[in-house]
Enzyme design. Structure first.
Site, PDB file in Angstrom:
ATOM      1  N   PRO A   9       1.090  -1.425  -0.052  1.00 27.83           N
ATOM      2  CA  PRO A   9      -0.200  -0.071   0.028  1.00 27.83           C
ATOM      3  C   PRO A   9       0.871   1.397  -0.055  1.00 27.83           C
ATOM      4  CG  PRO A   9      -0.054  -0.902   1.921  1.00 27.83           C
ATOM      5  CD  PRO A   9       0.616  -1.666   1.802  1.00 27.83           C
ATOM      6  N   ASN A  10      -0.052   2.158  -0.373  1.00 26.79           N
ATOM      7  CA  ASN A  10       0.869   3.719  -0.389  1.00 26.79           C
ATOM      8  C   ASN A  10       2.105   4.005  -2.466  1.00 26.79           C
ATOM      9  OD1 ASN A  10      -0.967   4.267   1.155  1.00 26.79           O
ATOM     10  ND2 ASN A  10      -0.117   4.280   2.929  1.00 26.79           N
ATOM     11  N   ARG A  17       5.623  11.079  -2.497  1.00 31.11           N
ATOM     12  CA  ARG A  17       5.578  10.460  -0.984  1.00 31.11           C
ATOM     13  C   ARG A  17       6.122  10.751  -0.172  1.00 31.11           C
ATOM     14  NH1 ARG A  17       5.137   4.772   1.291  1.00 31.11           N
ATOM     15  NH2 ARG A  17       4.670   4.833   2.932  1.00 31.11           N
ATOM     16  N   TYR A  22      11.327   8.576   1.434  1.00 30.89           N
ATOM     17  CA  TYR A  22      11.550   7.548  -0.004  1.00 30.89           C
ATOM     18  C   TYR A  22      11.544   8.294  -1.897  1.00 30.89           C
ATOM     19  CZ  TYR A  22       8.338   5.953   3.542  1.00 30.89           C
ATOM     20  OH  TYR A  22       7.253   5.247   4.203  1.00 30.89           O
ATOM     21  N   ASN A  74       8.083  -5.156  -1.792  1.00 29.24           N
ATOM     22  CA  ASN A  74       8.008  -4.369  -0.597  1.00 29.24           C
ATOM     23  C   ASN A  74       6.679  -4.494   0.638  1.00 29.24           C
ATOM     24  OD1 ASN A  74       7.779  -2.536   0.852  1.00 29.24           O
ATOM     25  ND2 ASN A  74       8.773  -0.647  -0.774  1.00 29.24           N
ATOM     26  N   ALA A  77       3.753  -0.546   4.679  1.00 29.29           N
ATOM     27  CA  ALA A  77       3.043  -0.676   6.337  1.00 29.29           C
ATOM     28  C   ALA A  77       2.285  -2.399   6.493  1.00 29.29           C
ATOM     29  CB  ALA A  77       1.875   0.033   5.844  1.00 29.29           C
ATOM     30  N   GLU A  98      12.560  -9.659   0.771  1.00 30.13           N
ATOM     31  CA  GLU A  98      11.864  -8.744   0.771  1.00 30.13           C
ATOM     32  C   GLU A  98      12.596  -7.290   1.096  1.00 30.13           C
ATOM     33  OE1 GLU A  98      11.329  -8.688   5.947  1.00 30.13           O
ATOM     34  OE2 GLU A  98      10.295  -6.824   5.896  1.00 30.13           O
ATOM     35  N   HIS A 100      13.505  -2.653   1.028  1.00 29.46           N
ATOM     36  CA  HIS A 100      12.645  -1.419   1.486  1.00 29.46           C
ATOM     37  C   HIS A 100      13.445  -0.369   1.046  1.00 29.46           C
ATOM     38  CE1 HIS A 100       9.570  -3.318   3.887  1.00 29.46           C
ATOM     39  NE2 HIS A 100      10.510  -4.547   4.796  1.00 29.46           N
ATOM     40  N   ARG A 107      13.706   3.379  12.044  1.00 28.77           N
ATOM     41  CA  ARG A 107      12.522   3.964  11.831  1.00 28.77           C
ATOM     42  C   ARG A 107      12.354   4.052  13.010  1.00 28.77           C
ATOM     43  NH1 ARG A 107       9.725   4.891   5.988  1.00 28.77           N
ATOM     44  NH2 ARG A 107       8.623   6.417   7.885  1.00 28.77           N
TER      45      ARG A 107
END
Ligand code: DQA
Length: 152
Positions: A9-10, A17, A22, A74, A77, A98, A100, A107
């Site tokens: 998502p996003n 964004r 990012y 990825n 969230a 995985e 990111h 973070r």
């Protein structure tokens, strides 16, 4: 070899964004770089982004039957929240990596947990769009090694 690239998502908003976190690369840029990388190493690749969790789960459920050999994901969230995503990845049985863009482990504390990390052959975080390139390289090596072992 066929690799399924999944974006959670996003990530459709990449480029506009939170660019300080990012970067300015768009999802279309990332997908086209992955397609070029796939062409260069002679593999097939399909990309899919969704903001609907059920749609992601269904792609994962069908991935093996659809002829994919591995998943580059990825989970965004959902990395930190989705037991359903974890269970789907565990059930599909394909090797996965995985990735990111940012470095979740550096973070907020709620991003330190990954519900999928222990299912993954490896994890790449913090290199911006390059995380995908490095992740694909790693995944291809893992899938090739498994194929070599199976043919021995
Ligand atoms: C992300 C990190 C996640 O914590 C976040 O929710 C995202 C993007 C990354 O690529 O850095 O949406 O997966």
């Amino acid at each position: 070899m066929r690799i399924l690239v999944l974006h959670g998502p996003n990530l459709n908003l990449l480029g506009r964004r939170e660019p300080s976190i990012y970067g300015s690369t768009t999802l279309a840029d990332i997908n086209s770089a992955l397609e070029q990388q796939a062409d260069a190493i002679g593999i097939a690749l399909e990309t899919f982004q969704t903001n609907a969790e059920h749609a992601l789960l269904e792609r994962i459920h069908n991935a093996a039957a659809d002829g994919f050999d591995g998943i580059l994901i990825n989970p965004a969230a959902w990395t930190h929240t989705s037991v359903a995503l974890r269970d789907a990845l565990a059930a599909c049985g394909l090797p996965l990596v995985e990735v990111h863009l940012s470095q979740p482990s550096a973070r907020e504390s709620f991003r330190h947990v990954s519900l999928v990390a222990d299912l993954a052959a490896g994890r790449v975080e913090g290199f911006g769009a390059d995380s995908y390139r490095l992740g694909l390289e790693g995944l291809v090596a893992v899938v090739r090694a498994a194929a070599d072992r199976a043919s021995e």
